[in-house]
Each structure stands twice: as structure tokens, then as C-alpha cells.
Design a protein around this motif. Structure first.
Motif, PDB file in Angstrom:
ATOM      1  N   GLY A  38      -8.752   3.819   9.148  1.00  8.92           N
ATOM      2  CA  GLY A  38      -8.896   3.136   7.870  1.00  8.92           C
ATOM      3  C   GLY A  38      -7.623   2.399   7.504  1.00  8.92           C
ATOM      4  O   GLY A  38      -6.538   2.704   8.000  1.00  8.92           O
ATOM      5  N   HIS A  39      -7.759   1.405   6.626  1.00 10.41           N
ATOM      6  CA  HIS A  39      -6.593   0.609   6.253  1.00 10.41           C
ATOM      7  C   HIS A  39      -6.667   0.216   4.794  1.00 10.41           C
ATOM      8  O   HIS A  39      -7.702   0.397   4.136  1.00 10.41           O
ATOM      9  CB  HIS A  39      -6.495  -0.651   7.126  1.00 10.41           C
ATOM     10  N   LEU A  40      -5.573  -0.321   4.298  1.00  3.31           N
ATOM     11  CA  LEU A  40      -5.514  -0.915   2.969  1.00  3.31           C
ATOM     12  C   LEU A  40      -5.438  -2.426   3.132  1.00  3.31           C
ATOM     13  O   LEU A  40      -4.898  -2.939   4.108  1.00  3.31           O
ATOM     14  CB  LEU A  40      -4.281  -0.419   2.211  1.00  3.31           C
ATOM     15  N   ALA A  41      -5.975  -3.149   2.159  1.00  2.00           N
ATOM     16  CA  ALA A  41      -5.877  -4.600   2.193  1.00  2.00           C
ATOM     17  C   ALA A  41      -4.407  -5.010   2.202  1.00  2.00           C
ATOM     18  O   ALA A  41      -3.609  -4.510   1.402  1.00  2.00           O
ATOM     19  CB  ALA A  41      -6.578  -5.194   0.976  1.00  2.00           C
ATOM     20  N   GLY A  42      -4.062  -5.913   3.107  1.00  2.00           N
ATOM     21  CA  GLY A  42      -2.689  -6.368   3.237  1.00  2.00           C
ATOM     22  C   GLY A  42      -1.953  -5.800   4.432  1.00  2.00           C
ATOM     23  O   GLY A  42      -0.876  -6.286   4.787  1.00  2.00           O
ATOM     24  N   GLN A  43      -2.516  -4.774   5.076  1.00  2.64           N
ATOM     25  CA  GLN A  43      -1.868  -4.200   6.252  1.00  2.64           C
ATOM     26  C   GLN A  43      -2.169  -5.030   7.502  1.00  2.64           C
ATOM     27  O   GLN A  43      -2.995  -5.952   7.480  1.00  2.64           O
ATOM     28  CB  GLN A  43      -2.330  -2.749   6.446  1.00  2.64           C
ATOM     29  N   HIS A  44      -1.484  -4.709   8.605  1.00  2.00           N
ATOM     30  CA  HIS A  44      -1.668  -5.453   9.837  1.00  2.00           C
ATOM     31  C   HIS A  44      -1.775  -4.512  11.024  1.00  2.00           C
ATOM     32  O   HIS A  44      -1.632  -3.287  10.891  1.00  2.00           O
ATOM     33  CB  HIS A  44      -0.519  -6.450  10.052  1.00  2.00           C
ATOM     34  N   VAL A  45      -2.054  -5.086  12.184  1.00  2.73           N
ATOM     35  CA  VAL A  45      -2.117  -4.332  13.434  1.00  2.73           C
ATOM     36  C   VAL A  45      -1.229  -5.009  14.466  1.00  2.73           C
ATOM     37  O   VAL A  45      -0.907  -6.195  14.360  1.00  2.73           O
ATOM     38  CB  VAL A  45      -3.555  -4.236  14.009  1.00  2.73           C
ATOM     39  N   ASP A  46      -0.823  -4.237  15.470  1.00  2.00           N
ATOM     40  CA  ASP A  46      -0.208  -4.790  16.671  1.00  2.00           C
ATOM     41  C   ASP A  46      -1.297  -4.948  17.717  1.00  2.00           C
ATOM     42  O   ASP A  46      -2.148  -4.059  17.890  1.00  2.00           O
ATOM     43  CB  ASP A  46       0.880  -3.863  17.219  1.00  2.00           C
ATOM     44  N   SER A  60       1.838  -9.173  16.128  1.00  2.00           N
ATOM     45  CA  SER A  60       1.303  -8.533  14.931  1.00  2.00           C
ATOM     46  C   SER A  60       0.393  -9.514  14.203  1.00  2.00           C
ATOM     47  O   SER A  60       0.771 -10.683  14.020  1.00  2.00           O
ATOM     48  CB  SER A  60       2.437  -8.105  14.001  1.00  2.00           C
ATOM     49  N   TYR A  61      -0.787  -9.045  13.804  1.00  2.00           N
ATOM     50  CA  TYR A  61      -1.741  -9.883  13.087  1.00  2.00           C
ATOM     51  C   TYR A  61      -2.235  -9.150  11.845  1.00  2.00           C
ATOM     52  O   TYR A  61      -2.598  -7.966  11.904  1.00  2.00           O
ATOM     53  CB  TYR A  61      -2.934 -10.236  13.974  1.00  2.00           C
ATOM     54  N   SER A  62      -2.261  -9.868  10.725  1.00  2.00           N
ATOM     55  CA  SER A  62      -2.778  -9.287   9.489  1.00  2.00           C
ATOM     56  C   SER A  62      -4.278  -9.027   9.616  1.00  2.00           C
ATOM     57  O   SER A  62      -5.004  -9.796  10.244  1.00  2.00           O
ATOM     58  CB  SER A  62      -2.534 -10.231   8.317  1.00  2.00           C
ATOM     59  N   ILE A  63      -4.733  -7.957   8.994  1.00  2.00           N
ATOM     60  CA  ILE A  63      -6.151  -7.638   8.947  1.00  2.00           C
ATOM     61  C   ILE A  63      -6.787  -8.487   7.849  1.00  2.00           C
ATOM     62  O   ILE A  63      -6.316  -8.509   6.718  1.00  2.00           O
ATOM     63  CB  ILE A  63      -6.376  -6.145   8.671  1.00  2.00           C
ATOM     64  N   ALA A  64      -7.842  -9.197   8.205  1.00  2.00           N
ATOM     65  CA  ALA A  64      -8.506 -10.082   7.247  1.00  2.00           C
ATOM     66  C   ALA A  64      -9.590  -9.381   6.445  1.00  2.00           C
ATOM     67  O   ALA A  64      -9.936  -9.818   5.342  1.00  2.00           O
ATOM     68  CB  ALA A  64      -9.122 -11.280   7.977  1.00  2.00           C
ATOM     69  N   SER A  65     -10.136  -8.315   6.984  1.00  2.00           N
ATOM     70  CA  SER A  65     -11.279  -7.645   6.353  1.00  2.00           C
ATOM     71  C   SER A  65     -10.840  -6.616   5.316  1.00  2.00           C
ATOM     72  O   SER A  65      -9.759  -6.036   5.403  1.00  2.00           O
ATOM     73  CB  SER A  65     -12.139  -6.968   7.418  1.00  2.00           C
ATOM     74  N   ALA A  66     -11.709  -6.407   4.347  1.00  2.00           N
ATOM     75  CA  ALA A  66     -11.486  -5.348   3.362  1.00  2.00           C
ATOM     76  C   ALA A  66     -11.734  -3.994   4.015  1.00  2.00           C
ATOM     77  O   ALA A  66     -12.457  -3.896   5.013  1.00  2.00           O
ATOM     78  CB  ALA A  66     -12.426  -5.535   2.177  1.00  2.00           C
ATOM     79  N   PRO A  67     -11.144  -2.930   3.484  1.00  2.00           N
ATOM     80  CA  PRO A  67     -11.432  -1.599   4.004  1.00  2.00           C
ATOM     81  C   PRO A  67     -12.912  -1.263   3.881  1.00  2.00           C
ATOM     82  O   PRO A  67     -13.542  -1.551   2.855  1.00  2.00           O
ATOM     83  CB  PRO A  67     -10.591  -0.684   3.109  1.00  2.00           C
ATOM     84  N   MET A 132      -6.648 -12.779   1.728  1.00  2.00           N
ATOM     85  CA  MET A 132      -8.112 -12.748   1.742  1.00  2.00           C
ATOM     86  C   MET A 132      -8.606 -11.307   1.813  1.00  2.00           C
ATOM     87  O   MET A 132      -9.604 -10.946   1.168  1.00  2.00           O
ATOM     88  CB  MET A 132      -8.649 -13.549   2.925  1.00  2.00           C
ATOM     89  N   ALA A 133      -7.917 -10.475   2.575  1.00  2.00           N
ATOM     90  CA  ALA A 133      -8.281  -9.062   2.609  1.00  2.00           C
ATOM     91  C   ALA A 133      -8.154  -8.442   1.222  1.00  2.00           C
ATOM     92  O   ALA A 133      -8.994  -7.631   0.804  1.00  2.00           O
ATOM     93  CB  ALA A 133      -7.402  -8.312   3.605  1.00  2.00           C
ATOM     94  N   ILE A 134      -7.111  -8.826   0.486  1.00  2.00           N
ATOM     95  CA  ILE A 134      -6.926  -8.321  -0.870  1.00  2.00           C
ATOM     96  C   ILE A 134      -8.053  -8.797  -1.776  1.00  2.00           C
ATOM     97  O   ILE A 134      -8.626  -8.020  -2.556  1.00  2.00           O
ATOM     98  CB  ILE A 134      -5.548  -8.748  -1.411  1.00  2.00           C
ATOM     99  N   LEU A 135      -8.408 -10.076  -1.700  1.00  2.00           N
ATOM    100  CA  LEU A 135      -9.484 -10.607  -2.539  1.00  2.00           C
ATOM    101  C   LEU A 135     -10.828  -9.974  -2.188  1.00  2.00           C
ATOM    102  O   LEU A 135     -11.641  -9.685  -3.075  1.00  2.00           O
ATOM    103  CB  LEU A 135      -9.558 -12.121  -2.388  1.00  2.00           C
ATOM    104  N   ARG A 136     -11.069  -9.769  -0.906  1.00  2.00           N
ATOM    105  CA  ARG A 136     -12.312  -9.105  -0.500  1.00  2.00           C
ATOM    106  C   ARG A 136     -12.349  -7.671  -1.013  1.00  2.00           C
ATOM    107  O   ARG A 136     -13.389  -7.187  -1.478  1.00  2.00           O
ATOM    108  CB  ARG A 136     -12.444  -9.134   1.022  1.00  2.00           C
ATOM    109  N   SER A 137     -11.220  -6.978  -0.946  1.00  2.00           N
ATOM    110  CA  SER A 137     -11.142  -5.606  -1.427  1.00  2.00           C
ATOM    111  C   SER A 137     -11.331  -5.561  -2.938  1.00  2.00           C
ATOM    112  O   SER A 137     -12.026  -4.679  -3.477  1.00  2.00           O
ATOM    113  CB  SER A 137      -9.787  -5.004  -1.037  1.00  2.00           C
ATOM    114  N   ARG A 138     -10.719  -6.522  -3.627  1.00  2.00           N
ATOM    115  CA  ARG A 138     -10.864  -6.611  -5.082  1.00  2.00           C
ATOM    116  C   ARG A 138     -12.325  -6.794  -5.471  1.00  2.00           C
ATOM    117  O   ARG A 138     -12.833  -6.124  -6.383  1.00  2.00           O
ATOM    118  CB  ARG A 138     -10.023  -7.772  -5.603  1.00  2.00           C
ATOM    119  N   ALA A 139     -13.029  -7.708  -4.797  1.00  2.00           N
ATOM    120  CA  ALA A 139     -14.440  -7.948  -5.099  1.00  2.00           C
ATOM    121  C   ALA A 139     -15.283  -6.724  -4.782  1.00  2.00           C
ATOM    122  O   ALA A 139     -16.191  -6.355  -5.543  1.00  2.00           O
ATOM    123  CB  ALA A 139     -14.939  -9.164  -4.315  1.00  2.00           C
TER     124      ALA A 139
END
Length: 252
Positions: A38-46, A60-67, A132-139
Motif C-alpha cells: 500500500g502507498h500514500l498519494a505522493g510517494q514513489h517507487v524505484d 525513481s518514478y512517482s506513483i500516479a494512482s490513488a491508494p 494527480m495521485a493526490i487529487l485522485r486520493s482527495r476525490a
């Protein structure tokens, strides 16, 4: 029980389950990641690539999807000229391929609806991805505190997630969006033109009232300039979270 930091440090073999275009130069890649913690909006992966001769490279790439409750995450990757990893992801990667991932990484730039004080978001180019991950999570959370996004792109064709951003605005839940184009704008363009500066920030109410959380992401010079303007406008430097990337497209 596995420690969350220990789980995030493990390399996992992820399967590509979908690839879709976002712009002519950007693709969103959907991965199924076994035992994803699981992740939080705004985190990234290697992401790590290994050649047949044993040579490895990673980015390193930011995660675009909401949790979500499932084991899938999305990365949106911009094609970087001569980019070793992005070129492979754009030109060679296919649905069904296996890729090594580890994460999630980085709590500094993360956002959670549990601490929703309103949002001021500023993106430059592909810096929109973690926002965008933050906005998706917010919605997804049904948050209603005001959220503003000022998004700088070169041209209309370079805007990521255009239709989805418009749908988020149409929800009428306190989210407002302003685009600015720095190179070429169409006739009767309703947004801003030019680079983001203090006047543009003030015109769109990026002001300190209410102590909103601020996230700025994009190329290093862009991020540093925007952060300086925000501090000069009265924002506390401690509330401005920044994430930046260099010529390789790698975030840091």
C-alpha cells in the motif's frame, strides 16, 4: 508482522497489465505488484532493469494512482531524450512483461485525507504525476477543503490527464484548475500564458490564508523559483513540500 520500511525496501516482480497513452510523449503503465504493502498519494517507487549481461540500472518514478485495496499501481512515464530507462519503457515494454519494483518510498511528499487543510498544488510538465495521485486520493476520500492546481505545460498537447482533470473540476467539490502554456497557445485559449510567477500565483489565490498544504513538483529550476515566490508571498517554508527532477527525468 513485517515492518513497513522493510516491506518497502524489498524488490518485487511486478507484471505489466495495461499500457495507455497520456500524450504523444507520455504513457501510463499499470502494474500488478504481488504483496504490495500500500502507498500514500505522493510517494514513489524505484524501478530496476537488468540486462542479460548482468548490467543494471534504476530510476525513481512517482506513483500516479490513488491508494486502493488491490495490488495495482500506475506510473506515468514521460519519454526523455536518450533516457536509458524511459526509452525502454516506451519502446520495448509490453503487457505481460515482468519488471522489478520496490517501494513505496518517501513520506515527505505524501498526502493523506486525514490531514486535509486545503491544498495548493503547482506542477511543471510531468511534475503533475504525484499531484494527480493526490487529487485522485482527495476525490476518492470525498474531501471538500479547497484545492487549487496551477499546471504549467509547454503546449496543449503536452498536458497530462486532460479529460480526467476536467472531470475532477466538474465534481464541484472545491477543486479549481488553471493551466498555463509556456510555448504555443491556441486561439482563444482560456488559460494563462507564460511561466508561473508571483503575479500569476496571486491572481489565482495561492495565498497563505487558511494555512493550506502546498506541493510543488517539476524540473529543479521551476520548483526552486515557485517555492521562492511562495515564501515571498508569506507562505511558511515548512509547509511547502517540493519534489524535483533533473534531465534524466528521475525524481529526487
Amino acid at each position: 508482522m513485517i515492518d513497513p520500511a522493510e516491506a518497502a525496501a524489498q524488490w518485487r516482480i511486478a507484471t505489466v497489465v495495461a499500457i495507455r497513452p497520456e500524450t504523444a510523449r507520455a504513457k501510463t503503465i499499470v502494474f500488478d505488484v504481488p504483496d504490495w504493502p500500500g502507498h500514500l498519494a505522493g510517494q514513489h517507487v524505484d524501478l530496476r532493469l537488468t540486462a542479460e549481461d548482468g548490467y543494471t540500472t534504476q530510476r525513481s518514478y512517482s506513483i500516479a494512482s490513488a491508494p486502493t485495496a488491490d495490488a495495482r499501481i500506475e506510473l506515468t512515464v514521460d519519454a526523455v531524450p536518450d533516457g536509458e530507462v524511459s526509452s525502454f519503457l516506451h519502446d520495448e515494454l509490453r503487457v505481460g512483461d515482468l519488471i522489478e519494483l520496490r517501494g513505496p518510498i518517501g513520506r515527505y511528499f505524501a498526502w493523506s485525507e486525514a490531514h486535509d487543510h486545503g491544498l495548493l498544488l503547482v506542477a511543471g510538465g510531468s511534475g503533475i504525476v504525484p499531484l494527480m495521485a493526490i487529487l485522485r486520493s482527495r476525490a476518492q476520500a470525498g474531501a471538500t477543503e479547497p484545492a487549487r492546481l496551477l499546471y504549467s505545460s509547454r503546449t496543449v498537447d503536452d498536458i497530462f490527464y486532460q479529460a480526467e482533470l476536467d472531470r475532477l473540476v466538474a465534481r464541484a467539490d472545491g477543486f479549481t484548475l488553471t493551466h498555463t502554456l509556456t510555448r504555443r497557445a491556441p486561439t482563444r485559449w482560456p488559460g494563462e500564458r507564460g511561466r508561473i510567477g508571483r503575479v500569476m500565483l496571486a491572481r489565482h489565490h495561492f495565498v497563505p490564508e487558511g494555512r493550506p498544504d502546498i506541493y510543488v513538483c517539476g524540473p529543479t529550476p521551476f520548483v526552486e523559483t515557485v517555492a521562492e515566490h511562495l515564501v515571498a508571498m508569506g507562505h511558511s517554508a515548512g509547509r511547502i513540500r517540493t519534489e524535483r527532477f533533473g534531465p534524466s527525468g528521475e525524481f529526487r
